[in-house]
Scaffold this motif. Structure first.
Motif, mmCIF file in Angstrom:
data_model
loop_
_atom_site.group_PDB
_atom_site.id
_atom_site.type_symbol
_atom_site.label_atom_id
_atom_site.label_comp_id
_atom_site.label_asym_id
_atom_site.label_seq_id
_atom_site.Cartn_x
_atom_site.Cartn_y
_atom_site.Cartn_z
ATOM 1 N N GLY A 77 0.708 -1.338 -0.025
ATOM 2 C CA GLY A 77 -0.049 0.021 -0.032
ATOM 3 C C GLY A 77 0.707 1.093 -0.071
ATOM 4 N N VAL A 78 1.938 1.164 -0.687
ATOM 5 C CA VAL A 78 2.716 2.532 -0.867
ATOM 6 C C VAL A 78 2.000 3.513 -1.771
ATOM 7 C CG1 VAL A 78 5.047 3.164 -1.335
ATOM 8 C CG2 VAL A 78 4.572 1.133 -0.005
ATOM 9 N N LEU A 79 1.819 3.039 -3.075
ATOM 10 C CA LEU A 79 1.442 4.047 -3.988
ATOM 11 C C LEU A 79 -0.213 4.157 -4.072
ATOM 12 C CD1 LEU A 79 3.236 2.475 -6.813
ATOM 13 C CD2 LEU A 79 3.882 4.709 -5.911
ATOM 14 N N SER A 80 -0.739 5.314 -4.279
ATOM 15 C CA SER A 80 -2.164 5.373 -4.343
ATOM 16 C C SER A 80 -2.305 6.573 -5.266
ATOM 17 C CB SER A 80 -2.715 5.820 -2.967
ATOM 18 O OG SER A 80 -3.850 5.135 -2.968
ATOM 19 N N VAL A 81 -3.785 6.821 -5.742
ATOM 20 C CA VAL A 81 -4.045 8.167 -6.440
ATOM 21 C C VAL A 81 -4.492 9.200 -5.514
ATOM 22 C CG1 VAL A 81 -5.484 8.726 -8.496
ATOM 23 C CG2 VAL A 81 -4.767 6.219 -8.232
ATOM 24 N N TYR A 82 -3.820 10.251 -5.872
ATOM 25 C CA TYR A 82 -4.282 11.557 -5.273
ATOM 26 C C TYR A 82 -4.913 12.552 -5.777
ATOM 27 C CZ TYR A 82 -0.818 8.881 -2.597
ATOM 28 O OH TYR A 82 -0.278 7.859 -1.821
ATOM 29 N N PHE A 83 -5.538 13.450 -5.260
ATOM 30 C CA PHE A 83 -6.196 14.628 -5.891
ATOM 31 C C PHE A 83 -7.517 14.107 -6.581
ATOM 32 C CE2 PHE A 83 -1.949 15.841 -4.743
ATOM 33 C CZ PHE A 83 -2.313 16.721 -3.793
ATOM 34 N N PRO A 94 2.339 8.790 -0.503
ATOM 35 C CA PRO A 94 1.800 9.710 0.305
ATOM 36 C C PRO A 94 2.359 10.927 0.930
ATOM 37 C CG PRO A 94 1.868 7.756 1.677
ATOM 38 C CD PRO A 94 2.322 7.328 0.277
ATOM 39 N N LEU A 95 1.935 11.916 1.078
ATOM 40 C CA LEU A 95 2.628 13.040 1.632
ATOM 41 C C LEU A 95 3.816 13.527 0.923
ATOM 42 C CD1 LEU A 95 2.102 12.092 5.457
ATOM 43 C CD2 LEU A 95 0.779 13.890 4.293
ATOM 44 N N GLY A 96 4.101 13.160 -0.459
ATOM 45 C CA GLY A 96 5.292 13.265 -1.019
ATOM 46 C C GLY A 96 6.491 12.482 -0.463
ATOM 47 N N LEU A 97 6.236 11.480 0.163
ATOM 48 C CA LEU A 97 7.531 10.889 0.707
ATOM 49 C C LEU A 97 8.454 10.074 -0.084
ATOM 50 C CD1 LEU A 97 5.628 9.078 3.715
ATOM 51 C CD2 LEU A 97 7.170 11.139 4.102
#
Lengths: 815, 157
Positions: A190-196, A206-209
């Protein structure tokens, strides 16, 4: 499966219920363009390229997510659909640099694709790996697009090149979400996801990490599913399109995943997990990214060296072999010591020990595995079918962290959980894998064995009564149970495993790519091939090999590492724990890479890696898997079996005339050593294995003594970051950013008590010496315990016998 | 800091029985208390509820009503709807941005004021309109804006 009849483009097709329209079409070779569809992932219906017309259905359903039904009439290629697809693709391409996709000159340009700046930075895929894997190219080709009249909308995302192993250029992303789905649904990370949302949608962490700051395992699954060049492997990025792809196995751990090795000009480009193997297209950081680092390493030993006047001079291999043969003929007897590697193939191991026993008359043969296991611990078990295909209802994971030791195994368990099977994880350390398990029992390090015997009903464990009962009930109610156990169990006493209830099968997870093979083939000072003791072994093999054989126990690696001075000749063909630099009279180093130990050897012989030579390996599951030779050996490197046989021949011995590994395999088989193993190929789905069973298990040091106020229990995690003499963490800079052998992990409360913060330098005081470590505070670590990677010299000096103890009492002082 | 957050988060999660499905309500409740959703809070919630941080961030960025940047004590909203626009709302916004030294969507350094724009609040007759928290200030002029800002910044806690 129920057969049903459907019609696609007028063609009658018989397919199965439960398939999607897309799968039914693919089955008969009808092309429907797709981007977000990926066979091992759940249908997503995101790219809308696969839309079709279905009679009596409104609008244009997507083929990838519509299940077939009896009598369905489907049209996949009407003009209306074609023009719709074209428009969708155009919209999709407004956000993807498309110069290389629609340029009128693209055909004639193919030959000159070496240039990376042919098109403007904003319209060309500057960081595209151009490895021939671009699905977008294929889709554009099929749909036929020459012009996009819509304005380009380049997103201007910075290129993310900072993380190890793979880079990301989200300007090339088409939002198919394959990487997101594989990361969540298959890997569970679960590291990658779709944002905005809307036009601002983007994929990332997440959070630009950075990926290093998340719990990314660097398995590369996201890179493998990416249909564009948005996610790319860094190391092979500019190597171009591979010329051939060969399927073989990876031996960097005992699972032996199937991999596709990509080769260009006899050089390994990369290794991609094969969808055909039991690993179903998944691998771990080792198999996916590290193999080229090993094979193409610039420190590879590519020729033979002799030490002349204290300096290594490269010599002809023949000359070196003659010299070794001449030297060794004076060193016959138990004082000749051969160290092999648990990563070698069965053929190499068998010939190695045959060489030592028959030619050198010595039983002093060992592997580093003896420091961790006693061979008798491994002939435990009674599995009869391949665990990856057998229907177990309940899985118990005990004494190992599957995420750490064997990520592919954890994927297998996740899949089983999704199918509704129960999984219990018994581990001191919490992880995102144990979070998902049905039962999680946070025992203390060192209690693994006690807990095991309480599940089996031999004793009562005062803590976790509820969990113990739950597990027992599940074994009773579910029946077929698989107990997966690892190093923490081996380091404890266990002598009751043979009396297991019949519904429990065992899967021991060991370090090393062929540890079982090493023990089975007698690479141990007290055991002849086939787990025979010395007396029986001498009887059997003196007849088979037609020679006198040594019948006294030889010197094991534990003794040799502690004191190598009295050794007449030390033949190193594998990992050697360096307590002191070895000081034998004569040292031969046969390996793949120059190391500090090779620097003091009298002779250096170049050996091959597992992808440069053929060989068989026995995996954790007890299947004999065959590895093929994918590339030519580097320089003068030769397979280990070949080197041993050549030296034997030069010493005037008979019985070493092998033409190929298959001759040796035949000999192993004829000696009856593999009778209870099934020879499998990579795709085999069934097998029959019968493991011998033995009553008493030698015990290693007990490790549950109490902790006093100021001291900690230091737990050394199993360290699997090596291949033969190649220490992956030492040699691969990128890997050192993920795996930090210098860290010590402790609980926040303990850190507060000691006044330590993240990154503090500490001295870890043991009875046998001090080691320096850097602290990492982690609330998954139990209080009173600290975790670190092993310091083998320290462990060797702290232990009195082998297998060595992996939990020590220590004190921690600020450095 | 992290333990402060924990004191806020734990009762809220308890209120919803630690259910993953209640994540949006949980985030809303947390935001009501903190005025925004700091990354550390998302990480803590992710750990407590065993939801990947990426999924939480995905939810928090999807909905406009979740804020991932600090928000001021006072929310100043400028209406840029058609009616307000023709009556010079953009001049009002310019004045506010100049006075507060921030752009629309940002928060002042002292975390007193957050400035935002909306596209109509349905009170066109009062345009150009500025809303401070729950109070409506109609027929705004530059002079009125100056007074309003001075009033807000001068307000003692």
């Amino acid at each position: 499966m129920k057969k049903i009849k459907i019609k696609i483009n007028g063609q009658e097709i018989i397919t199965e219920k439960g398939k999607t329209v897309l799968e039914a079409a693919q089955q008969v070779g009808i092309y429907i363009p797709t981007l977000c569809y990926y066979s091992s992932l759940k249908p997503h219906g995101g790219c809308r390229l696969c839309l079709v017309q279905i009679k009596e259905m409104k609008g244009f359903p997507v083929a990838c997510a519509t299940p077939v039904e009896e009598g369905m009439e489907i049209i996949t290629d009407s003009e209306e659909i074609k023009s719709l697809r074209k428009e969708i693709l155009k919209l999709l391409l407004t956000e993807h640099p498309s110069a290389c996709l629609i340029c009128a000159e693209r055909k004639s340009c193919q030959a000159y694709q070496k240039c990376i700046r042919k098109t403007g930075i904003t319209t060309g895929c500057r960081f595209c790996p151009r490895d021939g894997q671009c699905q977008l190219q294929k889709v554009v080709e099929e749909i036929g697009l020459d012009e996009i009249e819509l304005p380009s909308n380049y997103r201007f995302f910075p290129i993310e090149e900072e993380d190890p192993f793979f880079g990301r250029d989200y300007n090339l992303c088409v939002l198919c979400e394959r990487c997101v789905r594989v990361c969540h649904d298959i890997r569970g990370a679960g590291v990658l996801s779709v944002y905005f949302r809307g036009s601002e949608v983007r994929v990332g962490t997440p959070l630009g990490l950075s990926h290093l700051e998340t719990n990314c395992q660097f398995c590369g699954a996201c890179v493998d599913v990416c249909p564009t060049g948005a996610l790319y492997e860094k190391q092979s990025q500019w190597l171009g399109v591979p010329q051939k792809s060969e399927e073989s196995i990876c031996v960097l751990c005992g699972l032996g995943c199937a991999m596709d090795y990509k080769v260009k000009e006899e050089k390994l480009v990369n290794s991609i997990p094969s969808a055909k193997g039991f690993n179903e297209g998944q691998a771990c950081v080792k198999g996916r990214f590290l193999i080229p680092y090993i094979v193409n390493n610039r420190k590879r030993i590519v020729e033979a060296y002799l030490k002349i006047d204290g300096k290594h001079k490269p010599v002809n291999l023949n000359e070196a072999l003659d010299y070794v043969a001449q030297k060794l003929s004076q060193k016959r007897g138990q004082n000749f010591c051969l160290i092999l590697s648990p990563y070698l193939s069965n053929e190499d191991l068998y010939i190695g020990q045959k060489f030592a026993r028959k030619v050198m008359r010595s039983n002093s043969i060992d592997t580093i595995s003896s420091l961790f296991y006693h061979p008798f611990q491994l002939i435990e078990g009674k599995r009869e079918e391949n665990i990856f295909h057998k229907d177990y209802e309940f899985f118990i994971v005990l004494g190992l962290s599957p995420l750490e030791m064997s990520p592919v195994l954890s994927i297998f368990l996740r899949k089983k959980m999704k199918e509704g099977k129960k999984v219990a994880v018994v581990s001191p350390i919490n992880s995102f894998f144990s979070d998902e398990a049905d039962i999680f029992v946070p025992i203390k390090p060192g209690q693994e064995n006690e807990f095991l015997s309480s599940i089996l009903g031999y004793s009562d464990f005062s803590q976790f009564k509820k969990e113990t009962r739950e597990i027992r009930d599940l074994i009773n109610s579910k029946g077929r149970t698989l107990l997966i156990y690892g190093n923490e169990i081996f380091q404890n006493k266990f002598d009751k495993l043979t009396d297991l209830p019949k519904e429990i099968d065992l899967l021991p997870v060991t370090l090393g790519g062929n540890t079982y093979g090493a023990f089975l083939l007698g690479c141990h000072p007290e055991i002849y091939p086939g787990f025979l003791d010395l007396e029986e072994g001498v009887k059997k093999f003196s007849y088979l090999w037609n020679s006198e054989l040594p019948s006294l126990p030889g010197q094991g690696i534990f003794k040799v590492a502690k004191n190598s001075e009295k050794i007449g000749a030390l033949y190193l063909c594998g990992e050697f724990p360096e307590l002191h630099p070895p000081r034998a009279e004569f040292i031969i180093y046969q390996g793949i890479i120059h190391t500090p130990i090779s620097a003091i050897a009298d002779v250096i012989l170049p050996a091959t890696t597992f992808i440069e030579t053929e060989g068989t390996y026995i995996n954790l599951d007890g299947i004999i898997q065959k590895g093929i030779s994918v590339t030519k050996p580097k320089g003068e490197a030769k397979p280990d079996w070949w080197i041993f046989s050549e030296i034997a021949k030069r010493m005037g011995e008979e019985g070493f005339d092998y033409q190929s590994p298959s001759d040796i395999f035949k000999e192993i088989k004829e000696a009856g050593l593999l009778s209870f193993l099934k020879i499998g190929n990579l795709n085999s789905k069934t097998k029959k294995t019968k493991f011998a069973s033995i009553e008493s298990i030698p015990t290693s040091a007990q490790s549950s003594s109490p902790i006093d106020e100021n001291s900690f229990r230091l737990v050394f995690r199993p360290f699997h970051w090596s291949y033969r003499d190649f220490f992956l963490v030492d040699e691969i800079r990128e890997l050192r950013r993920i795996i930090k052998p210098d860290n010590i992990y402790l609980n926040p409360n303990d850190a507060a008590k000691l006044g330590l913060s993240n990154g503090s330098q500490v001295n870890v005081l043991t009875q046998n010496g001090v080691i320096q470590r850097k602290t990492i505070i982690n609330d998954n670590i139990p209080e009173g315990f600290v975790y670190s990677f092993p310091d083998l010299p320290l462990l060797l000096s702290a232990s009195l016998s082998s297998p060595i103890e992996f939990i020590l009492n220590v004190q921690i002082k600020r450095g | 800091m992290a333990s402060n957050y924990l004191n806020i988060i734990e009762p809220i999660i308890k209120k919803y029985d630690g259910k993953k499905e209640a994540i949006i309500s949980i985030l809303q409740d947390v935001q009501t208390q903190l005025r925004w959703l700091p990354g550390d809070v998302l990480a803590l919630i992710s750990k407590k509820l065993k939801i990947p941080l990426s999924s939480l961030y995905s939810i928090a960025t999807f909905y406009k009503s979740f804020y991932l940047k600090p928000r001021g004590e006072n929310l100043v909203t400028v209406c840029l709807g058609t009616a307000c626009h023709v009556r010079g709302a953009s001049l009002i916004l310019d004045e506010l941005e100049r006075k507060l030294k921030i752009k629309s969507g940002e928060t002042t350094q002292d975390h007193k004021i957050t400035l935002e724009c909306v596209n109509c609040v349905g009170a066109c007759a009062l345009g150009p309109i500025v809303i401070v928290n729950d109070d409506y200030y109609g027929q705004m002029t530059k002079v009125k804006v100056d007074k309003l800002v001075d009033h807000l910044l001068g307000k003692k806690e």
